[in-house]
Scaffold this active site. Sequence first.
Site, PDB file in Angstrom:
ATOM      1  N   THR A 272      17.412  62.437  28.662  1.00  0.00           N
ATOM      2  CA  THR A 272      18.290  63.854  29.115  1.00  0.00           C
ATOM      3  C   THR A 272      16.914  64.421  29.402  1.00  0.00           C
ATOM      4  OG1 THR A 272      19.770  64.268  26.874  1.00  0.00           O
ATOM      5  CG2 THR A 272      18.902  65.907  28.182  1.00  0.00           C
TER       6      THR A 272
ATOM      7  N   ARG B  13      33.214  65.599  23.109  1.00  0.00           N
ATOM      8  CA  ARG B  13      32.009  65.891  22.818  1.00  0.00           C
ATOM      9  C   ARG B  13      31.355  66.855  23.592  1.00  0.00           C
ATOM     10  NH1 ARG B  13      26.710  65.541  22.888  1.00  0.00           N
ATOM     11  NH2 ARG B  13      25.593  65.529  21.164  1.00  0.00           N
ATOM     12  N   VAL B  14      30.470  67.752  23.306  1.00  0.00           N
ATOM     13  CA  VAL B  14      29.479  69.290  23.928  1.00  0.00           C
ATOM     14  C   VAL B  14      28.856  69.246  23.486  1.00  0.00           C
ATOM     15  CG1 VAL B  14      29.219  71.205  24.882  1.00  0.00           C
ATOM     16  CG2 VAL B  14      31.188  70.314  25.277  1.00  0.00           C
ATOM     17  N   GLY B  15      27.475  68.933  23.641  1.00  0.00           N
ATOM     18  CA  GLY B  15      26.597  68.657  23.153  1.00  0.00           C
ATOM     19  C   GLY B  15      25.635  70.037  23.242  1.00  0.00           C
ATOM     20  N   ASP B  16      24.234  69.907  22.562  1.00  0.00           N
ATOM     21  CA  ASP B  16      23.743  70.808  22.841  1.00  0.00           C
ATOM     22  C   ASP B  16      23.176  71.552  24.220  1.00  0.00           C
ATOM     23  OD1 ASP B  16      21.490  68.572  22.339  1.00  0.00           O
ATOM     24  OD2 ASP B  16      20.203  69.684  23.073  1.00  0.00           O
TER      25      ASP B  16
ATOM     26  N   GLY C 183      16.963  65.875  22.384  1.00  0.00           N
ATOM     27  CA  GLY C 183      17.255  64.767  20.917  1.00  0.00           C
ATOM     28  C   GLY C 183      18.669  64.713  20.679  1.00  0.00           C
TER      29      GLY C 183
ATOM     30  N   GLY D 155      21.471  66.182  19.736  1.00  0.00           N
ATOM     31  CA  GLY D 155      22.081  67.116  19.950  1.00  0.00           C
ATOM     32  C   GLY D 155      22.634  68.238  18.830  1.00  0.00           C
TER      33      GLY D 155
HETATM   34  C1  LIG Z   1      17.915  62.374  23.954  1.00  0.00           C
HETATM   35  O1  LIG Z   1      19.410  62.515  24.171  1.00  0.00           O
HETATM   36  C2  LIG Z   1      19.450  63.665  24.107  1.00  0.00           C
HETATM   37  O2  LIG Z   1      18.929  64.709  24.573  1.00  0.00           O
HETATM   38  C3  LIG Z   1      20.829  64.265  24.436  1.00  0.00           C
HETATM   39  C4  LIG Z   1      21.120  65.515  24.157  1.00  0.00           C
HETATM   40  N1  LIG Z   1      20.644  66.887  23.255  1.00  0.00           N
HETATM   41  C5  LIG Z   1      23.311  65.548  23.408  1.00  0.00           C
HETATM   42  O3  LIG Z   1      23.026  65.264  22.346  1.00  0.00           O
HETATM   43  O4  LIG Z   1      23.386  65.324  24.133  1.00  0.00           O
END
Ligand SMILES: COC(=O)C[C@H](N)C(=O)O
Length: 328
Positions: free
Chosen positions: A166, A194-197, A218, A220
């Site tokens: 990311t 799916r929606v992440g952080d 990281g 999410g």
């Molecule tokens: C290093 O990977 C990520 O940061 C993935 C991101 N935070 C997510 O979960 O969508």
Amino acid sequence: MKPVIVVHGGAGRIFKDREEGARSGVTTAALKGYSILKQGGSALDAVEEAVTSMEDDPHFNAGCGSVLNEKGEVEMDAIIMDGKNLASGAVSAVKCIANPIKLARLVMEKTEHMLLTDHGAKLFAKAMGVPEIPGEKLITERSRERWSKNLEPDSNPQEFKKDPGTVGAVAIDNEGNVACATSTGGLTNKLVGRVGDSACIGSGGYADNHVGATSTTGHGESMMKVVLARLILYHMEQGMSPAEAADTALNYMKTRVGGLGGVIVVSNSGDWAARFSTKQMSWATAKDDQLQYGIYTGEIHTSSVCNSGDEEKWTVQQDKDLSLHGAQ
Ligand SMILES: COC(=O)C[C@H](N)C(=O)O
């Protein structure tokens, strides 16, 4: 205020074959953002430029190079935030556009809303004249290969050791305004939708001139549980330095929900930190005409940078390499 930019190219495991690309991608992005700041540009423009540069770079999991969902498609999340007025814009589960961070900025500036998703985001992009590109253009051989090998989603927080990549940036400009931007393709083999952080204010990023700005990376789902970005700024409001606040929040996420990640932070006085609880995180910063970057814990390289005179572009001064390794 002296301008500062910090960028990250994702926390996790960075496989050997991506190390060099990640290093040059984060340093290029930091210098692009720094050039804008040195010309008197805004923190917002600097973080957008830095993140756009990494979205266009196939070494990172954002824009071109994004990981694939369970159906083998790219679905991306991004957020941008202005610390002056707490305005922010985000998009989630967007497909077929090159730069989700630019669409997030349009959401912030051209709508009354803060987050547009999937089909609605697509309609908005069209209305704004953002060109649609074939989804295939965002897919690299590497992401296709990882998708076909890795049939289990990267969703176990304890096992967050893959190579996700990311991207994000935080900056402070010479007027003292801070901003953050984060962009991602999310997790390999994630469920469709799916929606992440990275699309969620307070988790994937936060910026407030009263404190500072942070962009996170990281696992999410863990980051959303502890609202990681805002938690860091809360610790800074209580008097911690950016590094102490970052470590405290990352440690809380690890002990409370078993999640790993990494963060970049800049305070409203220009102090910065790049910290991670994963094995690695690629990061770079430019401040006081010096570029610093690293990937492993304790690894810091320092080079001086200068204005090459070419459209005010800032580049590394090869003859003055101040490289060093040391504890961060
Ligand atoms: C290093 O990977 C990520 O940061 C993935 C991101 N935070 C997510 O979960 O969508």
